[in-house]
Design an enzyme around this catalytic site. Sequence first.
Site, short mmCIF file in Angstrom:
data_model
loop_
_atom_site.label_atom_id
_atom_site.label_comp_id
_atom_site.label_asym_id
_atom_site.label_seq_id
_atom_site.Cartn_x
_atom_site.Cartn_y
_atom_site.Cartn_z
CE1 TYR A 85 -4.03 22.00 17.04
CE2 TYR A 85 -3.85 20.68 19.04
CZ TYR A 85 -3.97 20.76 17.67
OH TYR A 85 -4.05 19.61 16.92
CE LYS B 247 -7.23 20.02 16.19
NZ LYS B 247 -7.63 19.51 14.85
N PRO C 238 -6.58 11.66 19.07
CG PRO C 238 -5.36 12.57 17.30
CD PRO C 238 -6.68 12.66 18.01
CB THR C 239 -1.77 9.64 22.01
OG1 THR C 239 -0.81 10.07 22.98
CG2 THR C 239 -1.16 8.59 21.09
CG ASN C 240 2.14 13.25 22.15
OD1 ASN C 240 2.13 14.45 21.97
ND2 ASN C 240 1.90 12.70 23.34
CG LEU C 241 -0.38 11.24 15.81
CD1 LEU C 241 -1.17 11.86 14.68
CD2 LEU C 241 -0.82 9.81 16.08
#
Length: 249
Positions: A78, A82, A105-108
Amino acid sequence: MIVAAGKVGGIKANNDYPAEFLLENLQIQNNLISASFESGVKKLLFLGSCCIYPKLACQPIQEEFFLSGSLEPTNEPYAIAKIAGIRLCQAYAREYGGNFISAMPTNLYGPQDNFDLEGSHVLPALLRKVHEAKMRNEREVVLWGTGTPRREFLHADDLADALRFLMETYDSAEIINVGWGEDITIRELAKLVAEVAGIEGNLVFDETKPDGTPRKLLDITRLRHLAWKPSVSFERRDPANLRMISGEQ
């Protein structure tokens, strides 16, 4: 245009389907980015991931650490996809002058999250396991790993606001982090979820399962210098925040 489409999932999904995570994400982003350029899109924002950074990167993770070390094996396919998307945007910017930017982005978390235990990330997985344990009146909740890794969490509303802000103000091909600026251990997070759910069972950590990256805390100095900061927090000891953490209104 914002490119947010992709195949995503937690440690189990990434471990089980590495080929799909690499191939499908490459196909999605290559088609969208190239078609955007060919159709004359004036500005494109590619949504990357904090997974692109080295497994043992110094903390907090600065944008300059990109491609400075080995990736976390459990989500390497993954991450590679990216990374390729970032490089493609930068290539269009360098070769053709395209205004193609990339945000990491960090963890959402937030409304409409994925709570499927086969493919979800850590927070929705915790919420589901704890909720189901409470509904079944079980005294034990089994969780993956040691509980020691540290993770940072950003609400989906904050990410949406940050992306709007970047589309309006940021024009550099250099990647930029989007995060909260603080982190928490998985064990602390599990205890918080259990506390606000009101269960008294034991939290058991299955140490035969992988932990993933030891720590992922993004340095958001660059974004803060542009005069943006997140606004949606979850307090560790406030039970009322379970509604916000799980996306309920």
